[in-house]
Design a protein around this motif. Structure first.
Motif, mmCIF file in Angstrom:
data_model
loop_
_atom_site.group_PDB
_atom_site.id
_atom_site.type_symbol
_atom_site.label_atom_id
_atom_site.label_comp_id
_atom_site.label_asym_id
_atom_site.label_seq_id
_atom_site.Cartn_x
_atom_site.Cartn_y
_atom_site.Cartn_z
ATOM 1 N N ALA A 261 0.815 -1.209 0.000
ATOM 2 C CA ALA A 261 0.000 0.000 0.000
ATOM 3 C C ALA A 261 0.852 1.264 0.000
ATOM 4 N N ASP A 262 1.935 1.266 0.755
ATOM 5 C CA ASP A 262 2.772 2.473 0.815
ATOM 6 C C ASP A 262 3.375 2.790 -0.549
ATOM 7 N N ALA A 263 3.818 1.752 -1.266
ATOM 8 C CA ALA A 263 4.390 1.981 -2.595
ATOM 9 C C ALA A 263 3.327 2.470 -3.572
ATOM 10 N N VAL A 264 2.145 1.871 -3.527
ATOM 11 C CA VAL A 264 1.072 2.262 -4.448
ATOM 12 C C VAL A 264 0.589 3.678 -4.147
ATOM 13 N N PHE A 265 0.428 4.016 -2.869
ATOM 14 C CA PHE A 265 -0.047 5.360 -2.541
ATOM 15 C C PHE A 265 1.017 6.417 -2.846
ATOM 16 N N ALA A 266 2.266 6.069 -2.662
ATOM 17 C CA ALA A 266 3.339 7.006 -3.031
ATOM 18 C C ALA A 266 3.320 7.264 -4.533
ATOM 19 N N ALA A 267 3.072 6.216 -5.321
ATOM 20 C CA ALA A 267 2.980 6.386 -6.768
ATOM 21 C C ALA A 267 1.766 7.217 -7.149
ATOM 22 N N CYS A 268 0.670 7.049 -6.422
ATOM 23 C CA CYS A 268 -0.525 7.872 -6.668
ATOM 24 C C CYS A 268 -0.207 9.348 -6.417
ATOM 25 N N ALA A 269 0.459 9.626 -5.314
ATOM 26 C CA ALA A 269 0.807 11.007 -4.987
ATOM 27 C C ALA A 269 1.730 11.600 -6.048
ATOM 28 N N GLU A 270 2.713 10.815 -6.479
ATOM 29 C CA GLU A 270 3.673 11.289 -7.467
ATOM 30 C C GLU A 270 3.022 11.508 -8.832
ATOM 31 N N SER A 271 2.055 10.644 -9.172
ATOM 32 C CA SER A 271 1.423 10.695 -10.496
ATOM 33 C C SER A 271 0.142 11.518 -10.511
ATOM 34 N N HIS A 272 -0.222 12.084 -9.370
ATOM 35 C CA HIS A 272 -1.469 12.860 -9.252
ATOM 36 C C HIS A 272 -2.683 12.014 -9.621
ATOM 37 N N THR A 273 -2.685 10.796 -9.102
ATOM 38 C CA THR A 273 -3.831 9.905 -9.241
ATOM 39 C C THR A 273 -4.557 9.860 -7.908
ATOM 40 N N ALA A 274 -5.835 10.209 -7.905
ATOM 41 C CA ALA A 274 -6.595 10.225 -6.651
ATOM 42 C C ALA A 274 -6.939 8.803 -6.220
ATOM 43 N N VAL A 275 -7.057 8.605 -4.927
ATOM 44 C CA VAL A 275 -7.510 7.335 -4.366
ATOM 45 C C VAL A 275 -8.989 7.486 -4.026
ATOM 46 N N GLU A 276 -9.788 6.576 -4.550
ATOM 47 C CA GLU A 276 -11.223 6.654 -4.296
ATOM 48 C C GLU A 276 -11.568 6.213 -2.879
ATOM 49 N N ILE A 277 -12.447 6.966 -2.233
ATOM 50 C CA ILE A 277 -13.116 6.520 -1.009
ATOM 51 C C ILE A 277 -14.502 6.079 -1.464
ATOM 52 N N ASN A 278 -14.660 4.774 -1.630
ATOM 53 C CA ASN A 278 -15.889 4.236 -2.201
ATOM 54 C C ASN A 278 -16.980 4.188 -1.139
ATOM 55 N N CYS A 279 -18.135 4.749 -1.459
ATOM 56 C CA CYS A 279 -19.195 4.937 -0.465
ATOM 57 C C CYS A 279 -20.198 3.790 -0.396
ATOM 58 N N ARG A 280 -20.101 2.819 -1.279
ATOM 59 C CA ARG A 280 -21.076 1.729 -1.235
ATOM 60 C C ARG A 280 -21.001 1.038 0.125
ATOM 61 N N PRO A 281 -22.147 0.812 0.777
ATOM 62 C CA PRO A 281 -22.117 0.223 2.128
ATOM 63 C C PRO A 281 -21.419 -1.129 2.188
ATOM 64 N N GLU A 282 -21.464 -1.902 1.074
ATOM 65 C CA GLU A 282 -20.827 -3.212 1.093
ATOM 66 C C GLU A 282 -19.350 -3.157 0.722
ATOM 67 N N ARG A 283 -18.858 -1.957 0.391
ATOM 68 C CA ARG A 283 -17.431 -1.798 0.053
ATOM 69 C C ARG A 283 -16.691 -0.967 1.117
ATOM 70 N N ARG A 284 -17.060 0.297 1.241
ATOM 71 C CA ARG A 284 -16.363 1.222 2.161
ATOM 72 C C ARG A 284 -14.848 1.007 2.054
ATOM 73 N N ASP A 285 -14.383 1.181 0.852
ATOM 74 C CA ASP A 285 -13.014 0.858 0.468
ATOM 75 C C ASP A 285 -12.289 2.155 0.114
ATOM 76 N N PRO A 286 -11.051 2.395 0.586
ATOM 77 C CA PRO A 286 -10.209 1.491 1.367
ATOM 78 C C PRO A 286 -10.602 1.455 2.841
ATOM 79 N N PRO A 287 -10.192 0.398 3.549
ATOM 80 C CA PRO A 287 -10.396 0.365 4.998
ATOM 81 C C PRO A 287 -9.709 1.576 5.646
ATOM 82 N N SER A 288 -10.156 1.936 6.812
ATOM 83 C CA SER A 288 -9.658 3.165 7.455
ATOM 84 C C SER A 288 -8.145 3.144 7.680
#
Length: 350
Positions: A261-288
């Motif tokens: 996760a740390d490597a993927v999120f660092a790449a998101c920050a570097e590439s300006h790719t947003a991470v979705e906070i998915n609101c579906r009650p059966e997903r709520r992804d990513p975990p807190s």
């Protein structure tokens, strides 16, 4: 025929029959009622919308609504009460119930201007594009992104390049009707096993927003899944990483995909790719716990409903409550941005 009012619109004390039926369906969708129950009210609304005022009045007076295919005893009661100028009891009961959507993130919810992830009946959604767009507008959004599935997800009727081009023409016409509300073009594009994207690159470059998600081989070993996600989020055509762990919680459960996760999120920050906070009650992804790590990595977030029906567009409060609990600042949430800022940000990497 004039467009029907959005089911998100709060009806007056005596809504017309179609408005009452659509509103009931909206509230049932928001409350996760069984699909067959929602469908009964949506079907009845479509039947009534096809009647002339004289025929509707005659059938109500003669109590013959039940002779029409698609109208049963409960929906007939709603129609008769609304036609008589009364608030239907079924609707009044639903309106009196507390919303299942949490209010802990009320301030962040109030700051939301749009939603980057919703589906229509062009793929696996249950309603036409115009109904979904008008509902988003009437919930208070300034813009919304249409993100039907890409072709590999055949179970969801994913869009081939040809169908996506046809959808772009439909969206352009509808967007002109809805202005100044902005209906933006997009796709939820499958991330293939090697991290490449499931759509023509030139066609992806024409879209306003691209959400990229994993829908297959979710149990891939951690090193391979990490490489897969890193390749995807570094792709300049990807704007949002959708439901990153793929987990399902509640009744139908599915474990999280594992990746660095740390490597993927660092790449998101570097590439300006947003991470979705998915609101579906059966997903709520990513975990807190992962949401907090993404926040520490410096990423932006997109609080998205992943709605497949109009009532689900009202689920954004789920994500706002989780983001608020993790102290995500509003300015780091792209769904709080004016449309011009969103489009400039999404287009910068292309």
């Amino acid at each position: 025929m004039a467009p029907r009012p959005s089911p998100a619109s709060q009806p007056g004390p005596a809504p017309d029959p179609v408005t009452a039926l659509d509103r009931i369906a909206f509230l049932l969708e928001r409350d996760q009622a069984p699909t067959y129950r929602v469908k009964a009210f949506r079907t009845a609304a479509a039947v009534v919308a096809g009647l002339t005022p004289d025929e509707l009045r005659r059938r109500v007076e003669q109590r013959t609504l039940g002779e029409l295919k698609g109208i049963g005893p409960k929906t007939a009661d709603v129609i008769e009460q609304a036609q008589a100028g009364r608030l239907p009891g079924y609707l009044a009961d639903l309106e009196s119930r507390p919303s299942p959507v949490p209010t802990d993130g009320a301030a962040l919810l109030a700051a939301q201007r749009g939603d980057c992830h919703m589906h229509s009946d062009w793929s696996d959604g249950g309603s036409p594009i115009d109904v979904m767009a008008r509902t988003a507008r009437d919930l208070g959004h300034e813009w919304v992104v249409l993100t039907d599935h890409s072709p590999r997800l055949t179970v969801a009727r994913g869009l081939t390049a040809e169908r996506l081009r046809a959808q772009l023409r439909v969206v352009a016409e509808l967007a002109a009707e809805l202005a100044p509300f902005r209906l933006l073009t997009g796709i939820e594009c499958d991330i293939l096993d090697d991290g490449s994207l499931d759509q023509d690159p030139d066609l992806l470059a024409r879209l306003d927003v691209v959400v990229a998600s994993v829908h297959s081989k979710l149990r891939m070993e951690e090193p391979a899944m990490t490489r897969r996600l890193l390749t995807a989020v570094r792709n300049p055509r990807v704007d949002v990483l959708g439901h990153c762990t793929g987990r399902l919680i509640g009744g139908k459960q599915r474990p999280e995909s594992t990746f660095d996760a740390d490597a993927v999120f660092a790449a998101c920050a570097e590439s300006h790719t947003a991470v979705e906070i998915n609101c579906r009650p059966e997903r709520r992804d990513p975990p807190s716990r992962l949401l907090r790590r993404a926040l520490a990595a410096g990423v932006c977030f997109s609080i998205d409903t992943d709605a497949h029906a109009p009532g689900q567009l009202d689920w954004q409060g789920h994500g706002c409550a989780r983001a608020t609990a993790c102290e995500v600042p509003a300015d780091r949430v792209i769904t709080t941005w004016p449309v011009e800022r969103l489009l400039a940000w999404a287009g910068a990497g292309r």
